[in-house]
Motif scaffolding. Structure first.
Motif, PDB file in Angstrom:
ATOM      1  N   THR A 170      26.813 -39.690 101.733  1.00  0.00           N
ATOM      2  CA  THR A 170      26.269 -41.039 101.692  1.00  0.00           C
ATOM      3  C   THR A 170      26.197 -41.611 103.092  1.00  0.00           C
ATOM      4  O   THR A 170      26.726 -41.051 104.046  1.00  0.00           O
ATOM      5  CB  THR A 170      27.141 -41.955 100.815  1.00  0.00           C
ATOM      6  OG1 THR A 170      28.390 -42.204 101.485  1.00  0.00           O
ATOM      7  CG2 THR A 170      27.431 -41.314  99.469  1.00  0.00           C
ATOM      8  N   THR A 171      25.561 -42.766 103.186  1.00  0.00           N
ATOM      9  CA  THR A 171      25.393 -43.395 104.501  1.00  0.00           C
ATOM     10  C   THR A 171      26.673 -44.041 105.000  1.00  0.00           C
ATOM     11  O   THR A 171      26.696 -44.568 106.122  1.00  0.00           O
ATOM     12  CB  THR A 171      24.288 -44.459 104.428  1.00  0.00           C
ATOM     13  OG1 THR A 171      24.632 -45.424 103.418  1.00  0.00           O
ATOM     14  CG2 THR A 171      22.951 -43.830 104.093  1.00  0.00           C
ATOM     15  N   THR A 172      27.743 -44.014 104.203  1.00  0.00           N
ATOM     16  CA  THR A 172      29.006 -44.619 104.639  1.00  0.00           C
ATOM     17  C   THR A 172      30.132 -43.610 104.788  1.00  0.00           C
ATOM     18  O   THR A 172      31.263 -43.988 105.080  1.00  0.00           O
ATOM     19  CB  THR A 172      29.437 -45.712 103.645  1.00  0.00           C
ATOM     20  OG1 THR A 172      29.579 -45.130 102.340  1.00  0.00           O
ATOM     21  CG2 THR A 172      28.417 -46.835 103.589  1.00  0.00           C
ATOM     22  N   ILE A 203      32.885 -39.931 109.770  1.00  0.00           N
ATOM     23  CA  ILE A 203      32.654 -38.775 110.637  1.00  0.00           C
ATOM     24  C   ILE A 203      33.876 -38.582 111.530  1.00  0.00           C
ATOM     25  O   ILE A 203      34.413 -39.549 112.072  1.00  0.00           O
ATOM     26  CB  ILE A 203      31.403 -38.989 111.509  1.00  0.00           C
ATOM     27  CG1 ILE A 203      30.143 -39.050 110.633  1.00  0.00           C
ATOM     28  CG2 ILE A 203      31.267 -37.896 112.569  1.00  0.00           C
ATOM     29  CD1 ILE A 203      28.893 -39.483 111.393  1.00  0.00           C
ATOM     30  N   ILE A 246      25.498 -40.044 117.944  1.00  0.00           N
ATOM     31  CA  ILE A 246      25.854 -39.935 116.523  1.00  0.00           C
ATOM     32  C   ILE A 246      25.763 -41.296 115.851  1.00  0.00           C
ATOM     33  O   ILE A 246      25.244 -41.420 114.726  1.00  0.00           O
ATOM     34  CB  ILE A 246      27.267 -39.337 116.380  1.00  0.00           C
ATOM     35  CG1 ILE A 246      27.301 -37.904 116.917  1.00  0.00           C
ATOM     36  CG2 ILE A 246      27.727 -39.375 114.922  1.00  0.00           C
ATOM     37  CD1 ILE A 246      28.699 -37.347 117.092  1.00  0.00           C
ATOM     38  N   ARG A 304      22.214 -42.162 115.091  1.00  0.00           N
ATOM     39  CA  ARG A 304      21.647 -41.371 114.006  1.00  0.00           C
ATOM     40  C   ARG A 304      22.193 -41.804 112.648  1.00  0.00           C
ATOM     41  O   ARG A 304      21.486 -41.754 111.643  1.00  0.00           O
ATOM     42  CB  ARG A 304      21.954 -39.887 114.224  1.00  0.00           C
ATOM     43  CG  ARG A 304      21.294 -39.270 115.445  1.00  0.00           C
ATOM     44  CD  ARG A 304      21.570 -37.782 115.508  1.00  0.00           C
ATOM     45  NE  ARG A 304      20.889 -37.065 114.430  1.00  0.00           N
ATOM     46  CZ  ARG A 304      21.163 -35.808 114.096  1.00  0.00           C
ATOM     47  NH1 ARG A 304      22.122 -35.139 114.734  1.00  0.00           N
ATOM     48  NH2 ARG A 304      20.500 -35.223 113.117  1.00  0.00           N
ATOM     49  N   PHE A 305      23.469 -42.222 112.617  1.00  0.00           N
ATOM     50  CA  PHE A 305      24.121 -42.586 111.351  1.00  0.00           C
ATOM     51  C   PHE A 305      24.792 -43.952 111.512  1.00  0.00           C
ATOM     52  O   PHE A 305      26.020 -44.052 111.601  1.00  0.00           O
ATOM     53  CB  PHE A 305      25.156 -41.530 110.968  1.00  0.00           C
ATOM     54  CG  PHE A 305      24.616 -40.124 110.936  1.00  0.00           C
ATOM     55  CD1 PHE A 305      23.785 -39.712 109.907  1.00  0.00           C
ATOM     56  CD2 PHE A 305      24.932 -39.219 111.948  1.00  0.00           C
ATOM     57  CE1 PHE A 305      23.281 -38.414 109.879  1.00  0.00           C
ATOM     58  CE2 PHE A 305      24.439 -37.930 111.932  1.00  0.00           C
ATOM     59  CZ  PHE A 305      23.600 -37.523 110.888  1.00  0.00           C
ATOM     60  N   ARG A 345      27.932 -45.045 109.251  1.00  0.00           N
ATOM     61  CA  ARG A 345      29.076 -44.150 109.037  1.00  0.00           C
ATOM     62  C   ARG A 345      30.148 -44.382 110.104  1.00  0.00           C
ATOM     63  O   ARG A 345      29.867 -44.259 111.303  1.00  0.00           O
ATOM     64  CB  ARG A 345      28.609 -42.691 109.044  1.00  0.00           C
ATOM     65  CG  ARG A 345      27.585 -42.384 107.961  1.00  0.00           C
ATOM     66  CD  ARG A 345      27.141 -40.937 107.982  1.00  0.00           C
ATOM     67  NE  ARG A 345      28.242 -40.033 107.645  1.00  0.00           N
ATOM     68  CZ  ARG A 345      28.116 -38.695 107.597  1.00  0.00           C
ATOM     69  NH1 ARG A 345      26.939 -38.130 107.876  1.00  0.00           N
ATOM     70  NH2 ARG A 345      29.160 -37.951 107.292  1.00  0.00           N
ATOM     71  N   THR A 352      31.880 -34.973 107.699  1.00  0.00           N
ATOM     72  CA  THR A 352      31.257 -34.280 108.823  1.00  0.00           C
ATOM     73  C   THR A 352      32.215 -34.297 110.010  1.00  0.00           C
ATOM     74  O   THR A 352      32.869 -35.310 110.261  1.00  0.00           O
ATOM     75  CB  THR A 352      29.937 -34.953 109.234  1.00  0.00           C
ATOM     76  OG1 THR A 352      29.049 -34.975 108.124  1.00  0.00           O
ATOM     77  CG2 THR A 352      29.282 -34.220 110.395  1.00  0.00           C
TER      78      THR A 352
END
Length: 340
Positions: free
Chosen positions: A2-4, A7, A28, A31-32, A35, A87
């Motif tokens: 998910t988008t949350t 990382i 990073i 890009r996200f 997150r 990730t």
């Protein structure tokens, strides 16, 4: 994913290398954007994590006699599991770092398999095979390497560049530090970083003293920053300039960052503290050996490098060929920019 989903970012343990990792963190985060990003590094560098925009928190991985302890890694793995990271970006090519991310149950583990960590790493940047054969000296700068991992090998657009590292000290914290140290915010301050004066990276201490004395005579405060390795140089500078303030016994790196952030200009040599000064957006004049700035130096635009003359033989590694005149000119140029 998910988008949350959080990382995990595994950085380098040395202060300068960890500061350089912030370029990758910014990539990073762009890009996200939703997150959270947490970082793992050494106890020495971990306090810098809270000064890095986009970082939620830092994990410190303690070392025992310069070797990471398995018990300590096991404890950290158990803590990482609780965070449900999906990730992991691994800047270091260490197999132990990849194993830690694997044991923490992180599904996506990104990095270069320089130690053949196939399976432990399961996603590689474009061009990873060419990187695998880059034995010996790095074919790319560390700055480019960490950015490549963060972008999965995608190059920035022709009109853009990868971001330079940034550290930000809270203005309230900085004001409190000035009050504790009884620092006059209206007096300009020149921060000196000599490194170990016996090391080839340093600059002759008598030249540091001469340049510092010039600034003292013009009303500048002289601050000597660093740690135990800089104390011998600090003692010599204070013997010649008793008004200089020796900060090399600072108990925490947080205070060291306040010292640098509060200074007007920074004069230093090749070392991790110089990377921190550049990331703190302090105007920096940095003395480097021949051909070292491109590979080892900060990438921030406000840094001025002073190298030995090009006629210097390649086997001369020290900085003795750099004159006081050239350093004074670099500092004068920075000073003019500050007041323009």
């Amino acid at each position: 994913m998910t988008t949350t989903d959080p990382i995990l970012f595994v950085g380098f343990p040395a202060v300068g290398d960890f500061v350089r990792c912030h370029s990758a963190i910014q990539i990073i985060a762009e890009r996200f954007p939703g997150r959270p990003i947490d970082v793992v590094t050494s106890p020495v560098a971990a306090p810098l994590a809270r000064l890095m925009p986009h970082v939620r928190k830092g994990w410190a991985l303690a070392k025992r006699h310069q070797r990471p302890g398995f018990a300590e890694r096991g404890r950290l793995v158990r803590e990482l599991r609780k965070e449900n990271y999906r990730t992991a970006y691994l800047m270091t090519s260490s197999t132990k770092a990849a194993l830690m991310a694997f044991m923490a149950g992180i599904e996506e583990r990104i990095g270069y398999p320089q130690e053949l960590q196939f399976g432990l790493l399961n996603r590689f940047p474009v061009g990873w095979l060419a990187h695998l054969w880059a034995f010996g000296p790095r074919k790319t700068r560390l700055f480019e390497e960490v950015c490549s991992i963060a972008s999965l090998g995608d190059k920035p657009a022709a009109s853009t560049e990868w971001p330079a590292p940034r550290l930000v000290v809270d203005p309230v914290e900085l004001d409190e530090w000035r009050q504790r140290q009884k620092i006059d915010a209206g007096q300009p301050a020149l921060a000196l970083y000599t490194a170990d004066i016996e090391n080839f990276r340093s600059w002759p201490i008598e030249r540091f003293i001469s340049v510092a004395r010039d600034h003292r005579d013009r009303g500048w405060a002289i601050w000597i920053v660093g740690g135990p390795r800089e104390r011998a140089g600090a003692a010599k500078i204070r013997a010649a300039i008793p008004e200089a303030i020796d900060f090399t016994s600072t108990p925490s790196i947080a205070d060291a960052m306040c010292q640098i952030a509060a200074s007007t200009m920074f004069l230093g040599v090749d070392g991790g503290i110089s990377h921190a000064a550049a990331a703190l957006n302090v105007p920096c004049a940095l003395i480097y050996g021949l051909n070292r700035p491109y590979v080892h130096g900060p990438v921030n635009n406000h840094v001025r490098f002073i190298e030995p003359p090009l006629s210097t033989p390649s086997w001369v590694k020290d900085t003795r060929g750099i004159s006081e005149t050239r350093v004074r000119e670099a500092l004068a140029g920075l000073s003019a920019g500050i007041h323009s």
